[in-house]
Write a protein that holds these residues in place. Structure first.
Motif, PDB file in Angstrom:
ATOM      1  N   CYS A  15       0.869  -1.005   0.019  1.00 19.53           N
ATOM      2  CA  CYS A  15       0.038   0.099   0.077  1.00 19.53           C
ATOM      3  C   CYS A  15       0.853   1.319   0.043  1.00 19.53           C
ATOM      4  CB  CYS A  15      -0.855   0.121   1.247  1.00 19.53           C
ATOM      5  SG  CYS A  15      -2.301  -0.952   1.177  1.00 19.53           S
ATOM      6  N   LEU A  16       1.931   1.135   0.411  1.00 17.46           N
ATOM      7  CA  LEU A  16       2.860   2.395   0.545  1.00 17.46           C
ATOM      8  C   LEU A  16       3.166   2.797  -0.809  1.00 17.46           C
ATOM      9  CD1 LEU A  16       5.534   1.235   3.489  1.00 17.46           C
ATOM     10  CD2 LEU A  16       3.262   2.751   3.570  1.00 17.46           C
ATOM     11  N   VAL A  17       3.149   2.083  -1.852  1.00 15.23           N
ATOM     12  CA  VAL A  17       3.437   2.343  -3.140  1.00 15.23           C
ATOM     13  C   VAL A  17       2.511   3.300  -3.666  1.00 15.23           C
ATOM     14  CG1 VAL A  17       3.931   1.718  -5.542  1.00 15.23           C
ATOM     15  CG2 VAL A  17       4.649   0.400  -3.731  1.00 15.23           C
ATOM     16  N   PRO A  18       1.167   3.079  -3.805  1.00 11.76           N
ATOM     17  CA  PRO A  18       0.132   3.948  -4.284  1.00 11.76           C
ATOM     18  C   PRO A  18       0.083   5.325  -3.418  1.00 11.76           C
ATOM     19  CG  PRO A  18      -1.032   2.045  -3.623  1.00 11.76           C
ATOM     20  CD  PRO A  18       0.648   1.708  -3.729  1.00 11.76           C
ATOM     21  N   LEU A  19       0.453   4.971  -1.982  1.00  8.21           N
ATOM     22  CA  LEU A  19       0.204   6.050  -1.113  1.00  8.21           C
ATOM     23  C   LEU A  19       1.119   6.853  -1.442  1.00  8.21           C
ATOM     24  CD1 LEU A  19      -1.164   4.153   2.030  1.00  8.21           C
ATOM     25  CD2 LEU A  19      -2.513   5.718   0.583  1.00  8.21           C
ATOM     26  N   THR A  20       2.378   6.584  -1.334  1.00  8.25           N
ATOM     27  CA  THR A  20       3.760   7.621  -1.680  1.00  8.25           C
ATOM     28  C   THR A  20       3.809   8.140  -3.003  1.00  8.25           C
ATOM     29  OG1 THR A  20       5.174   5.913  -1.839  1.00  8.25           O
ATOM     30  CG2 THR A  20       5.004   6.767   0.256  1.00  8.25           C
ATOM     31  N   ILE A  21       3.489   7.330  -3.910  1.00  4.29           N
ATOM     32  CA  ILE A  21       3.647   7.858  -5.349  1.00  4.29           C
ATOM     33  C   ILE A  21       2.599   8.712  -5.684  1.00  4.29           C
ATOM     34  CG2 ILE A  21       4.106   7.222  -7.669  1.00  4.29           C
ATOM     35  CD1 ILE A  21       6.463   6.575  -6.017  1.00  4.29           C
ATOM     36  N   GLY A  22       1.423   8.170  -5.479  1.00  3.48           N
ATOM     37  CA  GLY A  22      -0.151   8.846  -5.736  1.00  3.48           C
ATOM     38  C   GLY A  22      -0.195  10.128  -5.114  1.00  3.48           C
ATOM     39  N   GLY A  23       0.314  10.195  -3.739  1.00  2.00           N
ATOM     40  CA  GLY A  23       0.435  11.607  -2.892  1.00  2.00           C
ATOM     41  C   GLY A  23       1.418  12.394  -3.480  1.00  2.00           C
ATOM     42  N   GLU A  24       2.684  11.849  -3.922  1.00  2.00           N
ATOM     43  CA  GLU A  24       3.416  12.847  -4.305  1.00  2.00           C
ATOM     44  C   GLU A  24       3.192  13.497  -5.897  1.00  2.00           C
ATOM     45  OE1 GLU A  24       7.247  14.696  -3.823  1.00  2.00           O
ATOM     46  OE2 GLU A  24       6.294  13.607  -2.454  1.00  2.00           O
ATOM     47  N   SER A  25       2.465  12.513  -6.467  1.00  2.00           N
ATOM     48  CA  SER A  25       1.968  12.814  -7.731  1.00  2.00           C
ATOM     49  C   SER A  25       0.869  13.768  -7.780  1.00  2.00           C
ATOM     50  CB  SER A  25       1.800  11.642  -8.602  1.00  2.00           C
ATOM     51  OG  SER A  25       2.567  10.798  -8.929  1.00  2.00           O
ATOM     52  N   ASP A  42      -3.971  20.547 -19.517  1.00  2.00           N
ATOM     53  CA  ASP A  42      -4.898  19.445 -19.364  1.00  2.00           C
ATOM     54  C   ASP A  42      -4.354  18.187 -19.059  1.00  2.00           C
ATOM     55  OD1 ASP A  42      -7.075  21.010 -20.030  1.00  2.00           O
ATOM     56  OD2 ASP A  42      -7.184  20.448 -22.197  1.00  2.00           O
ATOM     57  N   LEU A  43      -2.955  17.982 -19.537  1.00  2.00           N
ATOM     58  CA  LEU A  43      -2.110  16.551 -19.090  1.00  2.00           C
ATOM     59  C   LEU A  43      -1.875  16.695 -17.466  1.00  2.00           C
ATOM     60  CD1 LEU A  43      -0.605  14.180 -19.992  1.00  2.00           C
ATOM     61  CD2 LEU A  43       1.451  15.703 -20.312  1.00  2.00           C
ATOM     62  N   ASP A  44      -1.343  17.929 -17.044  1.00  2.00           N
ATOM     63  CA  ASP A  44      -1.220  18.229 -15.773  1.00  2.00           C
ATOM     64  C   ASP A  44      -2.462  17.651 -14.829  1.00  2.00           C
ATOM     65  OD1 ASP A  44       0.710  19.631 -13.589  1.00  2.00           O
ATOM     66  OD2 ASP A  44      -1.415  19.880 -13.188  1.00  2.00           O
ATOM     67  N   SER A  45      -3.523  18.141 -15.258  1.00  2.00           N
ATOM     68  CA  SER A  45      -4.946  17.866 -14.643  1.00  2.00           C
ATOM     69  C   SER A  45      -5.351  16.431 -14.493  1.00  2.00           C
ATOM     70  CB  SER A  45      -6.075  18.969 -15.399  1.00  2.00           C
ATOM     71  OG  SER A  45      -7.448  18.575 -14.774  1.00  2.00           O
ATOM     72  N   HIS A  46      -4.889  15.801 -15.744  1.00  2.00           N
ATOM     73  CA  HIS A  46      -5.374  14.398 -15.911  1.00  2.00           C
ATOM     74  C   HIS A  46      -4.356  13.591 -15.187  1.00  2.00           C
ATOM     75  CE1 HIS A  46      -7.213  11.172 -17.807  1.00  2.00           C
ATOM     76  NE2 HIS A  46      -5.979  10.499 -18.066  1.00  2.00           N
ATOM     77  N   PHE A  47      -3.244  13.890 -15.266  1.00  2.00           N
ATOM     78  CA  PHE A  47      -2.018  13.257 -14.434  1.00  2.00           C
ATOM     79  C   PHE A  47      -2.464  13.056 -12.976  1.00  2.00           C
ATOM     80  CE2 PHE A  47       1.938  12.852 -11.846  1.00  2.00           C
ATOM     81  CZ  PHE A  47       2.374  12.044 -12.373  1.00  2.00           C
ATOM     82  N   ILE A  53      -6.970   8.930  -8.119  1.00  2.00           N
ATOM     83  CA  ILE A  53      -7.380   7.594  -7.941  1.00  2.00           C
ATOM     84  C   ILE A  53      -6.351   6.421  -7.526  1.00  2.00           C
ATOM     85  CG2 ILE A  53      -8.467   5.899  -9.556  1.00  2.00           C
ATOM     86  CD1 ILE A  53      -9.505   7.898 -11.219  1.00  2.00           C
ATOM     87  N   PHE A  54      -5.087   6.662  -7.990  1.00  2.00           N
ATOM     88  CA  PHE A  54      -4.134   5.722  -7.399  1.00  2.00           C
ATOM     89  C   PHE A  54      -4.101   5.961  -5.973  1.00  2.00           C
ATOM     90  CE2 PHE A  54       0.565   4.909  -7.679  1.00  2.00           C
ATOM     91  CZ  PHE A  54       0.333   3.534  -7.629  1.00  2.00           C
ATOM     92  N   PHE A  55      -4.012   7.167  -5.399  1.00  2.00           N
ATOM     93  CA  PHE A  55      -3.999   7.239  -4.341  1.00  2.00           C
ATOM     94  C   PHE A  55      -4.990   6.690  -3.304  1.00  2.00           C
ATOM     95  CE2 PHE A  55      -4.573   9.647  -0.182  1.00  2.00           C
ATOM     96  CZ  PHE A  55      -3.137   9.525   0.440  1.00  2.00           C
ATOM     97  N   ALA A  56      -6.344   6.756  -3.840  1.00  2.00           N
ATOM     98  CA  ALA A  56      -7.445   6.511  -3.219  1.00  2.00           C
ATOM     99  C   ALA A  56      -7.374   4.712  -3.146  1.00  2.00           C
ATOM    100  CB  ALA A  56      -8.788   6.754  -3.994  1.00  2.00           C
ATOM    101  N   VAL A  57      -6.873   4.165  -4.381  1.00  2.00           N
ATOM    102  CA  VAL A  57      -6.909   2.693  -4.286  1.00  2.00           C
ATOM    103  C   VAL A  57      -5.709   2.283  -3.059  1.00  2.00           C
ATOM    104  CG1 VAL A  57      -6.043   0.785  -5.795  1.00  2.00           C
ATOM    105  CG2 VAL A  57      -7.398   2.409  -6.740  1.00  2.00           C
TER     106      VAL A  57
END
Length: 130
Positions: A15-25, A42-47, A53-57
């Motif tokens: 879980c640390l992967v999506p939490l840290t990478i998602g949060g940082e992203s 638009d690319l920044d917004s979509h990213f 979503i990745f963080f929420a997962v």
């Protein structure tokens, strides 16, 4: 049961992967990956949206850790989302070529580790039901 605790520890660490990478992203946008600061808005917004979503997962997987033997349907749904993301990454690999090392790590998690964790959780749940 030791196997239950081991699965809980492995899932908590994963879980640390999506939490840290998602949060940082979410916080840094595509710049987190070393991209220039002039990416299209638009690319920044979509990213950042996809990063949310990745963080929420990651949060949702973390809710599976307590009582993991009873969380099969949720665990499988979340796993299916991750595998779908890995398959989308496979489309990118075919369409535009191999990604950077960090994304190859994500690929391994999405199409390797997560399916194995789904099988492990299902096996553990079956033994607990007996």
């Amino acid at each position: 049961m030791i196997e239950k605790r081991l699965l809980q520890v492995v899932v908590a660490i994963a879980c640390l992967v999506p939490l840290t990478i998602g949060g940082e992203s979410i916080l840094r946008g595509p710049h987190f990956l070393g991209h220039p600061h002039d990416v299209p808005v638009d690319l920044d917004s979509h990213f950042r949206y996809i990063s949310g979503i990745f963080f929420a997962v990651g949060v949702a997987f973390a809710t599976c850790v307590p009582g993991i033997e009873r969380k099969g349907p949720r665990f499988r749904l979340l796993g299916a989302l991750v595998v779908c993301g890995g398959l989308a990454r496979l489309v990118s690999l075919i369409a535009v070529g191999p990604p950077s090392a960090g994304h190859v790590f994500g690929f391994a998690m999405e199409l390797g580790v997560v399916p194995l964790l789904i099988v492990w959780q299902a096996s553990l749940a079956r033994r607990f039901r007996r």
